[in-house]
Scaffold this motif. Structure first.
Motif, PDB file in Angstrom:
ATOM      1  N   GLY A 127       0.789  -1.224   0.000  1.00 47.89           N
ATOM      2  CA  GLY A 127       0.000   0.000   0.000  1.00 47.89           C
ATOM      3  C   GLY A 127       0.820   1.273   0.000  1.00 47.89           C
ATOM      4  N   THR A 128       0.232   2.320  -0.547  1.00 47.25           N
ATOM      5  CA  THR A 128       0.848   3.641  -0.631  1.00 47.25           C
ATOM      6  C   THR A 128      -0.113   4.669  -0.065  1.00 47.25           C
ATOM      7  OG1 THR A 128       2.143   3.072  -2.596  1.00 47.25           O
ATOM      8  CG2 THR A 128       1.714   5.406  -2.228  1.00 47.25           C
ATOM      9  N   SER A 129       0.398   5.600   0.716  1.00 46.39           N
ATOM     10  CA  SER A 129      -0.428   6.687   1.226  1.00 46.39           C
ATOM     11  C   SER A 129      -0.546   7.778   0.163  1.00 46.39           C
ATOM     12  CB  SER A 129       0.181   7.269   2.505  1.00 46.39           C
ATOM     13  OG  SER A 129      -0.517   8.434   2.894  1.00 46.39           O
ATOM     14  N   PHE A 130      -1.768   8.130  -0.161  1.00 53.58           N
ATOM     15  CA  PHE A 130      -2.015   9.200  -1.121  1.00 53.58           C
ATOM     16  C   PHE A 130      -2.550  10.449  -0.426  1.00 53.58           C
ATOM     17  CE2 PHE A 130      -2.326   5.246  -3.583  1.00 53.58           C
ATOM     18  CZ  PHE A 130      -1.416   5.512  -4.594  1.00 53.58           C
ATOM     19  N   THR A 131      -2.212  10.612   0.855  1.00 57.19           N
ATOM     20  CA  THR A 131      -2.702  11.757   1.623  1.00 57.19           C
ATOM     21  C   THR A 131      -2.170  13.081   1.085  1.00 57.19           C
ATOM     22  OG1 THR A 131      -0.915  11.392   3.221  1.00 57.19           O
ATOM     23  CG2 THR A 131      -3.074  10.457   3.748  1.00 57.19           C
ATOM     24  N   ARG A 132      -1.094  13.031   0.306  1.00 60.44           N
ATOM     25  CA  ARG A 132      -0.598  14.258  -0.335  1.00 60.44           C
ATOM     26  C   ARG A 132      -1.683  14.878  -1.207  1.00 60.44           C
ATOM     27  NH1 ARG A 132       5.166  14.989  -3.459  1.00 60.44           N
ATOM     28  NH2 ARG A 132       4.652  16.809  -4.724  1.00 60.44           N
ATOM     29  N   PHE A 133      -2.534  14.011  -1.757  1.00 63.43           N
ATOM     30  CA  PHE A 133      -3.646  14.473  -2.590  1.00 63.43           C
ATOM     31  C   PHE A 133      -4.916  14.349  -1.752  1.00 63.43           C
ATOM     32  CE2 PHE A 133      -0.462  12.202  -5.150  1.00 63.43           C
ATOM     33  CZ  PHE A 133       0.021  13.252  -5.916  1.00 63.43           C
ATOM     34  N   ASN A 134      -5.275  15.426  -1.029  1.00 65.82           N
ATOM     35  CA  ASN A 134      -6.324  15.295  -0.030  1.00 65.82           C
ATOM     36  C   ASN A 134      -7.711  15.069  -0.616  1.00 65.82           C
ATOM     37  OD1 ASN A 134      -6.901  17.864  -0.984  1.00 65.82           O
ATOM     38  ND2 ASN A 134      -6.020  18.905   0.793  1.00 65.82           N
ATOM     39  N   HIS A 135      -7.834  15.182  -1.936  1.00 63.76           N
ATOM     40  CA  HIS A 135      -9.140  14.926  -2.566  1.00 63.76           C
ATOM     41  C   HIS A 135      -9.278  13.470  -2.998  1.00 63.76           C
ATOM     42  CE1 HIS A 135      -6.289  15.638  -5.814  1.00 63.76           C
ATOM     43  NE2 HIS A 135      -7.131  15.067  -6.664  1.00 63.76           N
ATOM     44  N   ILE A 136      -8.223  12.673  -2.853  1.00 61.18           N
ATOM     45  CA  ILE A 136      -8.264  11.272  -3.279  1.00 61.18           C
ATOM     46  C   ILE A 136      -8.661  10.386  -2.093  1.00 61.18           C
ATOM     47  CG2 ILE A 136      -6.913   9.309  -4.155  1.00 61.18           C
ATOM     48  CD1 ILE A 136      -7.464  11.411  -6.268  1.00 61.18           C
ATOM     49  N   GLU A 137      -9.854   9.825  -2.160  1.00 65.12           N
ATOM     50  CA  GLU A 137     -10.354   8.928  -1.124  1.00 65.12           C
ATOM     51  C   GLU A 137     -10.723   7.550  -1.667  1.00 65.12           C
ATOM     52  OE1 GLU A 137     -13.631  10.995   0.574  1.00 65.12           O
ATOM     53  OE2 GLU A 137     -12.378  12.443   1.667  1.00 65.12           O
ATOM     54  N   ASP A 138     -11.068   7.501  -2.958  1.00 67.32           N
ATOM     55  CA  ASP A 138     -11.504   6.246  -3.579  1.00 67.32           C
ATOM     56  C   ASP A 138     -10.287   5.583  -4.238  1.00 67.32           C
ATOM     57  OD1 ASP A 138     -12.809   4.163  -4.771  1.00 67.32           O
ATOM     58  OD2 ASP A 138     -14.128   5.383  -6.025  1.00 67.32           O
ATOM     59  N   VAL A 139      -9.663   4.657  -3.505  1.00 66.28           N
ATOM     60  CA  VAL A 139      -8.447   3.993  -3.976  1.00 66.28           C
ATOM     61  C   VAL A 139      -8.717   2.501  -4.117  1.00 66.28           C
ATOM     62  CG1 VAL A 139      -6.018   3.489  -3.495  1.00 66.28           C
ATOM     63  CG2 VAL A 139      -6.978   5.719  -2.857  1.00 66.28           C
ATOM     64  N   ILE A 140      -8.441   1.978  -5.304  1.00 64.24           N
ATOM     65  CA  ILE A 140      -8.573   0.552  -5.592  1.00 64.24           C
ATOM     66  C   ILE A 140      -7.170  -0.007  -5.783  1.00 64.24           C
ATOM     67  CG2 ILE A 140      -9.501  -1.168  -7.195  1.00 64.24           C
ATOM     68  CD1 ILE A 140     -11.631   0.975  -7.957  1.00 64.24           C
ATOM     69  N   CYS A 141      -6.847  -1.075  -5.075  1.00 63.07           N
ATOM     70  CA  CYS A 141      -5.507  -1.650  -5.108  1.00 63.07           C
ATOM     71  C   CYS A 141      -5.544  -3.054  -5.693  1.00 63.07           C
ATOM     72  CB  CYS A 141      -4.932  -1.697  -3.688  1.00 63.07           C
ATOM     73  SG  CYS A 141      -4.781  -0.067  -2.929  1.00 63.07           S
ATOM     74  N   VAL A 142      -4.695  -3.296  -6.672  1.00 63.97           N
ATOM     75  CA  VAL A 142      -4.606  -4.612  -7.300  1.00 63.97           C
ATOM     76  C   VAL A 142      -3.177  -5.122  -7.159  1.00 63.97           C
ATOM     77  CG1 VAL A 142      -4.707  -5.903  -9.468  1.00 63.97           C
ATOM     78  CG2 VAL A 142      -6.477  -4.217  -8.936  1.00 63.97           C
ATOM     79  N   ASP A 143      -3.053  -6.352  -6.691  1.00 68.49           N
ATOM     80  CA  ASP A 143      -1.747  -6.991  -6.600  1.00 68.49           C
ATOM     81  C   ASP A 143      -1.935  -8.486  -6.809  1.00 68.49           C
ATOM     82  OD1 ASP A 143       1.150  -5.918  -5.418  1.00 68.49           O
ATOM     83  OD2 ASP A 143       0.896  -8.074  -5.266  1.00 68.49           O
ATOM     84  N   ILE A 144      -0.906  -9.120  -7.338  1.00 70.84           N
ATOM     85  CA  ILE A 144      -0.976 -10.555  -7.599  1.00 70.84           C
ATOM     86  C   ILE A 144      -0.714 -11.375  -6.343  1.00 70.84           C
ATOM     87  CG2 ILE A 144       1.454 -10.909  -8.200  1.00 70.84           C
ATOM     88  CD1 ILE A 144       0.476 -12.563 -10.619  1.00 70.84           C
ATOM     89  N   ALA A 145      -0.200 -10.706  -5.292  1.00 76.03           N
ATOM     90  CA  ALA A 145       0.216 -11.410  -4.073  1.00 76.03           C
ATOM     91  C   ALA A 145      -0.768 -11.175  -2.940  1.00 76.03           C
ATOM     92  CB  ALA A 145       1.609 -10.952  -3.657  1.00 76.03           C
ATOM     93  N   GLN A 146      -1.423 -12.236  -2.486  1.00 79.85           N
ATOM     94  CA  GLN A 146      -2.387 -12.123  -1.394  1.00 79.85           C
ATOM     95  C   GLN A 146      -1.714 -11.619  -0.115  1.00 79.85           C
ATOM     96  OE1 GLN A 146      -5.533 -12.291  -1.143  1.00 79.85           O
ATOM     97  NE2 GLN A 146      -6.443 -13.694  -2.607  1.00 79.85           N
ATOM     98  N   GLY A 147      -0.473 -12.018   0.116  1.00 76.60           N
ATOM     99  CA  GLY A 147       0.221 -11.578   1.318  1.00 76.60           C
ATOM    100  C   GLY A 147       0.375 -10.069   1.369  1.00 76.60           C
ATOM    101  N   MET A 148       0.656  -9.452   0.239  1.00 76.99           N
ATOM    102  CA  MET A 148       0.761  -7.999   0.187  1.00 76.99           C
ATOM    103  C   MET A 148      -0.590  -7.357   0.509  1.00 76.99           C
ATOM    104  SD  MET A 148       3.833  -6.876  -0.457  1.00 76.99           S
ATOM    105  CE  MET A 148       5.410  -7.343  -1.187  1.00 76.99           C
ATOM    106  N   LEU A 149      -1.655  -7.925  -0.015  1.00 76.09           N
ATOM    107  CA  LEU A 149      -2.985  -7.344   0.208  1.00 76.09           C
ATOM    108  C   LEU A 149      -3.419  -7.465   1.660  1.00 76.09           C
ATOM    109  CD1 LEU A 149      -4.760  -8.590  -3.036  1.00 76.09           C
ATOM    110  CD2 LEU A 149      -3.847  -6.313  -2.577  1.00 76.09           C
ATOM    111  N   ARG A 150      -3.026  -8.540   2.314  1.00 74.20           N
ATOM    112  CA  ARG A 150      -3.356  -8.673   3.743  1.00 74.20           C
ATOM    113  C   ARG A 150      -2.646  -7.583   4.552  1.00 74.20           C
ATOM    114  NH1 ARG A 150      -3.306 -14.322   2.486  1.00 74.20           N
ATOM    115  NH2 ARG A 150      -1.060 -14.470   2.912  1.00 74.20           N
ATOM    116  N   THR A 151      -1.386  -7.318   4.220  1.00 76.11           N
ATOM    117  CA  THR A 151      -0.654  -6.256   4.907  1.00 76.11           C
ATOM    118  C   THR A 151      -1.272  -4.897   4.598  1.00 76.11           C
ATOM    119  OG1 THR A 151       1.402  -7.530   4.848  1.00 76.11           O
ATOM    120  CG2 THR A 151       1.604  -5.165   5.177  1.00 76.11           C
ATOM    121  N   LEU A 152      -1.646  -4.680   3.351  1.00 77.11           N
ATOM    122  CA  LEU A 152      -2.268  -3.425   2.943  1.00 77.11           C
ATOM    123  C   LEU A 152      -3.531  -3.136   3.754  1.00 77.11           C
ATOM    124  CD1 LEU A 152      -2.825  -2.008  -0.567  1.00 77.11           C
ATOM    125  CD2 LEU A 152      -4.850  -2.506   0.795  1.00 77.11           C
TER     126      LEU A 152
END
Length: 256
Positions: free
Chosen positions: A55-80
């Motif tokens: 995961g990446t923090s996009f708080t620099r862009f305070n208007h961005i709230e709807d974030v969809i994350c795609v990764d091939i690794a389930q382990g990364m998504l659990r941490t995210l």
């Protein structure tokens, strides 16, 4: 039996899942590349983080709230999901995105797409899910990266040139607004830490079997390892042992 491509995807997913817990201890390159991407971006939402890792923090862009994350690794998504519970997390392949056509306003991908076996297909998939006028921002590891390891006759993956990366963007459907390749050097206290930085983010860019037509080092014991360390030390500078990545940064817009 899995095909070669499916086996490769499975291997990549396994490596990155295994690295999820250690990723943030070794992601100096990723954080440096992200800052440069942020400087060039003008995102709108929904934003797709493609190859999102933990995961990446996009708080620099305070208007961005709807974030969809795609990764091939389930382990990364659990941490995210632990750090970014409001993000939508999807397990999927960049070359076959589990998203609807014209459903995304901005694509962000940081040091991930070089692992795709078919980069043009991944770029085409990004185009498919983007709205017309949507923005694509990516950093991709490019050729001649990790040359310090090649100089040690270690086997290093072959990465694409900036020209080859640019050619993935069909001029009929993309407008490239910016592309450049920058050398980013990360420094380490010792050679073991340098190698661990690669494994620690799941990349495993130093391969047992070379994709390059060159000789490689075979370590037969502690003596050979010490010789390798001694040779690596010759590149040490005031900041430590260097490891250089050539990163191609590209900003493109979907035209149709």
């Amino acid at each position: 039996m899995k095909t070669g491509v499916n086996q490769l995807k499975s291997d990549v997913a396994h490596r990155f899942s295994a690295a999820a817990s250690s990723y943030h201890s070794h992601d100096v390159l990723q954080r440096m590349a992200a800052q440069y991407l942020f400087e060039k971006m003008s995102p709108t939402q929904p934003l797709l983080d493609l190859g999102c890792g933990p995961g990446t923090s996009f708080t620099r862009f305070n208007h961005i709230e709807d974030v969809i994350c795609v990764d091939i690794a389930q382990g990364m998504l659990r941490t995210l999901k632990q750090d970014f519970p409001d993000y939508k997390a999807l397990c999927g392949d960049a070359q076959n995105l589990p998203l609807l056509d014209d459903s995304i306003a901005t694509v962000y991908s940081n040091v991930a797409l070089q692992w795709c076996s078919n980069l043009p297909l991944a770029v085409a998939e990004a185009n498919r899910v983007l709205n017309v006028g949507g923005e694509f921002n990516a950093s991709i590891v490019a050729e001649n990266s990790l040359y310090q390891l090649s100089d040690l006759r270690l086997n290093v993956n072959r990465f694409k040139s900036e020209r080859t990366i640019q050619d993935c963007f069909n001029e009929d459907v993309w407008s490239i607004e910016h592309i450049e390749t920058r050398a980013i050097t990360v420094y380490f206290d010792d050679f073991k830490s340098l190698l661990q930085s690669i494994k620690g983010v799941g990349a495993s860019t130093v391969e047992v079997k070379s994709q390059l037509n060159q000789a490689h080092v075979t370590l037969r014991g502690r003596g050979d390892w010490q010789k390798l360390l001694n040779k690596a030390e010759l590149s040490r500078g005031p900041q430590g042992l260097p490891l250089t990545y050539n990163i191609s940064f590209i900003k493109a817009r979907k035209t149709r």
